[in-house]
Scaffold this active site. Structure first.
Site: not given
Ligand code: GRF
Length: 208
Positions: A87, A90, A104, A106, A133, A142, A171
């Site tokens: 979060m 960088l 990454n 997102h 994505s 992003d 994801e």
């Molecule tokens: C995910 O939804 C990702 O897309 C976002 O942060 C969340 C991380 O979830 N960047 P986790 O820590 O992998 O459970």
């Protein structure tokens, strides 16, 4: 051929990290995670990494931290940097140094809803679909070239939690897929564009 070495950056729960670890264990991803880096010492993802015998490193990102981070990175020879719920933005110098090696995940159908609170924003919009994505990282937040996306229709009773859990499921499929393509040399980032098998991707691959 030697196995690809990756580092995963996290800040929180690390369920995507866990999914990557599981995909390595099942041999779907033929690579190793040499370290997990977090800006948050209490991240559950660090517990997950330790449980799998992966080295963990906590970095303090409060002040200018690029030099410290580059020193940490120099201890490893890294082929791929995976931002998995990291979060923090960088530093530009870091992104330049590892250009083409940072991906990454997102939680939105980029370029829509960059930044935070994507589930809330999509619910407040008139969008019909939401999704996730995977993209290469550039210094634009992003904004790097998108590799693959997965989407879901927004339903009448959806709230932030329901959407979050559906997006996580997407994801868990598209992130390992993009990582696999990277390992197998299918995808490359050149001049801020994504190439798949040496053809420029004019639009992201849509995973159904
Ligand atoms: C995910 O939804 C990702 O897309 C976002 O942060 C969340 C991380 O979830 N960047 P986790 O820590 O992998 O459970």
């Amino acid at each position: 051929m030697s196995r690809l070495k990756s580092i995963v950056f996290i800040s929180g729960n690390g369920s995507n990290l866990q999914n990557i670890i599981d995909n390595i264990a099942s041999d779907y991803l033929k690579m190793d995670i040499v370290a997990v880096i977090s800006n948050n010492a209490n991240a559950q993802g660090l517990v997950r990494a330790k449980a799998s015998g992966i080295e963990t490193i906590v970095i303090d990102t409060k002040d200018k931290y690029v030099d410290k981070l580059l020193v940490v990175m120099d201890a490893f020879e890294i082929d791929l940097i995976i931002l998995s719920g990291f979060m923090k933005i960088l530093p530009e110098e870091f992104i330049k140094k590892y250009y083409g090696k940072i991906i990454n995940i997102h939680p939105s159908l980029l370029p829509k809803f960059k930044g935070l609170d994507t589930h809330k924003k999509v619910l407040a919009s008139k969008e019909e679909y939401h999704g996730a994505s995977v993209h290469f990282v550039t210094s634009k937040l992003d904004g790097g070239p998108i590799i693959v996306q997965g989407k879901t229709k927004i339903l009448k009773n959806d709230d932030e939690d329901i959407l979050k859990s559906r997006i996580h499921k997407i994801e868990y499929t598209i992130f390992p897929l993009a990582i696999k393509w990277f390992i197998e040399d299918h995808i490359k980032q050149v001049s801020d564009r994504c190439y798949f098998d040496n053809e420029v991707l004019e639009c992201p691959i849509e995973h159904l």
